[in-house]
Scaffold this active site. Structure first.
Site, PDB file in Angstrom:
ATOM      1  N   TYR A  13      25.163   1.271  17.369  1.00  0.00           N
ATOM      2  CA  TYR A  13      25.091   3.081  18.594  1.00  0.00           C
ATOM      3  C   TYR A  13      26.853   3.485  18.047  1.00  0.00           C
ATOM      4  CZ  TYR A  13      21.058   1.413  20.169  1.00  0.00           C
ATOM      5  OH  TYR A  13      19.916   0.209  20.459  1.00  0.00           O
ATOM      6  N   HIS A  56      20.709   7.368  20.092  1.00  0.00           N
ATOM      7  CA  HIS A  56      19.600   6.166  19.248  1.00  0.00           C
ATOM      8  C   HIS A  56      20.768   5.359  18.092  1.00  0.00           C
ATOM      9  CE1 HIS A  56      15.577   7.610  19.866  1.00  0.00           C
ATOM     10  NE2 HIS A  56      15.942   9.107  19.975  1.00  0.00           N
ATOM     11  N   LYS A 103      17.177   5.271  10.173  1.00  0.00           N
ATOM     12  CA  LYS A 103      18.866   4.810  10.507  1.00  0.00           C
ATOM     13  C   LYS A 103      19.523   4.444   8.501  1.00  0.00           C
ATOM     14  CE  LYS A 103      17.312   2.212  14.373  1.00  0.00           C
ATOM     15  NZ  LYS A 103      17.384   3.250  15.042  1.00  0.00           N
TER      16      LYS A 103
END
Length: 259
Positions: free
Chosen positions: A157, A165, A198
């Site tokens: 993070y 997120h 991600k």
């Protein structure tokens, strides 16, 4: 008095940091220093288990640990004490790097970092590579949490997990690792990371330590970390490229930017 003053300072600096007006101030480093000082003053002690550490702290320290992004609060009926569950990496970071907690095993206080290191290695032989990865990214102000639910080792993070997120899913690779050796594994990892918004970040941890050196935490100094991001090639975004096969794109990022 000390903790109330620290809490007021932290609250003020959090507002400055979140508003984007930090003027180069290293907020993460400040929180770690404040948290370690507070924990050291009360000699916080944690109990080792086979896979994690339970740390007993006062409510004020539990709040500071949360702001420093260490561990998870364990719900209990106690009001005087709070219990924080730490991973091995988090606990050893607080013990070895910040030197602000003590650890015990079956009621016996471990006198030095070597005893703790040996115990964690006995439970997880790959612990040196994982801790090197954790401390490497933590030193760049990235916040790391377990990535088990995403099929990776960590998620990283940019700020506190309650605010943003995670941006990276992190896989640790060491010299004896057989992970991502075939393209099907790479494709699976990249697609899974992409499906949860991600970027896949692999950290290759290598070193020249022999078996005797691995018995001491000083072996970490001999480790070298290489960072790579792997992303899926998209034809729509690369129309000038004549290649039509959507193969993953590997990028070296040996200097991953500090958030």
């Amino acid at each position: 008095m000390f903790l109330s003053l620290v809490t007021r300072v932290v609250n003020d600096l959090e507002q400055v940091s979140l508003s984007g007006r930090n003027h180069g101030f290293d907020f993460g480093c400040f929180l770690e220093n404040v948290g370690s000082l507070s924990l050291a003053k009360t000699e916080s002690s944690g109990s080792l288990s086979s896979c994690n550490v339970l740390l007993a702290v006062e409510p004020e320290q539990a709040e500071l640990l949360d702001r420093c992004c260490f561990g998870k609060l364990v719900l209990s009926a106690e009001k005087v004490k709070k219990w924080i569950q730490l991973s091995f990496e988090e606990a050893f970071y607080l013990l070895y790097i910040l030197k602000c907690i003590k650890l015990s095993l079956r009621g016996r206080c471990l006198e030095n970092e070597v005893d703790t290191w040996m115990y964690m290695r006995s439970k997880r032989p790959n612990f040196p590579a994982f801790f090197k990865t954790y401390s490497h990214l933590r030193s760049k102000n990235w916040v790391l949490r377990s990535g088990l639910q995403y099929g990776v080792d960590f998620v990283a993070y940019r700020h506190h997990p309650s605010l943003v997120h995670s941006e990276y899913s992190v896989l640790v690779q060491s010299g004896d690792s057989d992970r991502l050796r075939v393209w099907s594994d790479v494709h699976c990892a990249v697609r899974l990371s992409g499906s949860v918004a991600k970027t896949l970040l692999t950290l290759h941890v290598s070193g020249n330590s022999n078996r005797e050196d691995l018995n001491l935490p000083t072996c970490l100094e001999n480790y070298r970390v290489e960072e790579q991001t792997i992303s899926r090639w998209s034809p729509e975004l690369s129309r000038e490229d004549e290649t039509t096969s959507p193969t993953p794109k590997v990028t070296n990022v040996s200097n991953l930017k500090t958030p």
